[in-house]
Design a protein around this motif. Structure first.
Motif, PDB file in Angstrom:
ATOM      1  N   GLY A  14      37.890  36.371  35.504  1.00  0.00           N
ATOM      2  CA  GLY A  14      36.894  36.509  36.568  1.00  0.00           C
ATOM      3  C   GLY A  14      37.478  36.235  37.944  1.00  0.00           C
ATOM      4  N   GLY A  15      38.362  35.263  38.022  1.00  0.00           N
ATOM      5  CA  GLY A  15      38.993  34.944  39.298  1.00  0.00           C
ATOM      6  C   GLY A  15      39.885  36.071  39.786  1.00  0.00           C
ATOM      7  N   GLY A  16      40.641  36.660  38.876  1.00  0.00           N
ATOM      8  CA  GLY A  16      41.480  37.791  39.257  1.00  0.00           C
ATOM      9  C   GLY A  16      40.661  38.980  39.705  1.00  0.00           C
ATOM     10  N   LEU A  17      39.546  39.208  39.033  1.00  0.00           N
ATOM     11  CA  LEU A  17      38.674  40.318  39.418  1.00  0.00           C
ATOM     12  C   LEU A  17      38.041  40.072  40.787  1.00  0.00           C
ATOM     13  N   LEU A  18      37.638  38.851  41.055  1.00  0.00           N
ATOM     14  CA  LEU A  18      37.057  38.539  42.360  1.00  0.00           C
ATOM     15  C   LEU A  18      38.089  38.630  43.482  1.00  0.00           C
ATOM     16  N   ILE A  19      39.316  38.240  43.207  1.00  0.00           N
ATOM     17  CA  ILE A  19      40.374  38.374  44.213  1.00  0.00           C
ATOM     18  C   ILE A  19      40.648  39.846  44.492  1.00  0.00           C
ATOM     19  N   GLY A  20      40.665  40.656  43.434  1.00  0.00           N
ATOM     20  CA  GLY A  20      40.843  42.095  43.617  1.00  0.00           C
ATOM     21  C   GLY A  20      39.686  42.721  44.382  1.00  0.00           C
ATOM     22  N   LEU A  21      38.487  42.245  44.125  1.00  0.00           N
ATOM     23  CA  LEU A  21      37.312  42.738  44.845  1.00  0.00           C
ATOM     24  C   LEU A  21      37.401  42.392  46.327  1.00  0.00           C
ATOM     25  N   PHE A  35      40.133  50.694  46.757  1.00  0.00           N
ATOM     26  CA  PHE A  35      39.198  49.637  46.379  1.00  0.00           C
ATOM     27  C   PHE A  35      39.166  49.477  44.863  1.00  0.00           C
ATOM     28  N   VAL A  36      39.048  50.596  44.181  1.00  0.00           N
ATOM     29  CA  VAL A  36      39.033  50.570  42.710  1.00  0.00           C
ATOM     30  C   VAL A  36      40.378  50.093  42.176  1.00  0.00           C
ATOM     31  N   LEU A  43      42.061  42.660  37.841  1.00  0.00           N
ATOM     32  CA  LEU A  43      41.708  42.490  36.427  1.00  0.00           C
ATOM     33  C   LEU A  43      42.961  42.342  35.578  1.00  0.00           C
ATOM     34  N   GLY A  44      43.978  43.138  35.876  1.00  0.00           N
ATOM     35  CA  GLY A  44      45.233  43.034  35.135  1.00  0.00           C
ATOM     36  C   GLY A  44      45.920  41.697  35.331  1.00  0.00           C
ATOM     37  N   VAL A  45      45.911  41.214  36.564  1.00  0.00           N
ATOM     38  CA  VAL A  45      46.506  39.898  36.843  1.00  0.00           C
ATOM     39  C   VAL A  45      45.725  38.805  36.110  1.00  0.00           C
ATOM     40  N   GLY A  46      44.390  38.922  36.112  1.00  0.00           N
ATOM     41  CA  GLY A  46      43.571  37.932  35.411  1.00  0.00           C
ATOM     42  C   GLY A  46      43.799  37.944  33.910  1.00  0.00           C
ATOM     43  N   LEU A  47      43.933  39.126  33.334  1.00  0.00           N
ATOM     44  CA  LEU A  47      44.201  39.210  31.896  1.00  0.00           C
ATOM     45  C   LEU A  47      45.575  38.655  31.551  1.00  0.00           C
ATOM     46  N   THR A  48      46.551  38.908  32.410  1.00  0.00           N
ATOM     47  CA  THR A  48      47.890  38.361  32.182  1.00  0.00           C
ATOM     48  C   THR A  48      47.870  36.842  32.285  1.00  0.00           C
TER      49      THR A  48
END
Length: 59
Positions: A14-21, A35-36, A43-48
């Motif tokens: 969730g944190g990686g997704l919010l940073i990407g957002l 943006f996408v 999301l990839g960074v968060g999953l890693t």
């Protein structure tokens, strides 16, 4: 109350997704696909990070 160790690896996703957002909002006027792309990179960074955190042994 039980003294359990909670797995915080899902917070990394969730944190990686919010940073990407947040980073994507800087590029949304330039190109909407950036943006996408920023969200997918976040999301990839968060999953890693989640995989690395779950592999670390708990004390």
């Amino acid at each position: 109350m039980e003294n359990r160790k909670q797995d915080k690896s899902s917070w990394a996703i969730g944190g990686g997704l919010l940073i990407g957002l947040g980073a994507g909002f800087f590029f949304i006027q330039t190109a909407p696909l950036w943006f996408v792309g920023c969200m997918l990179i976040g999301l990839g960074v968060g999953l890693t990070a989640s995989a690395v955190l779950s592999a670390v042994p708990k004390k």
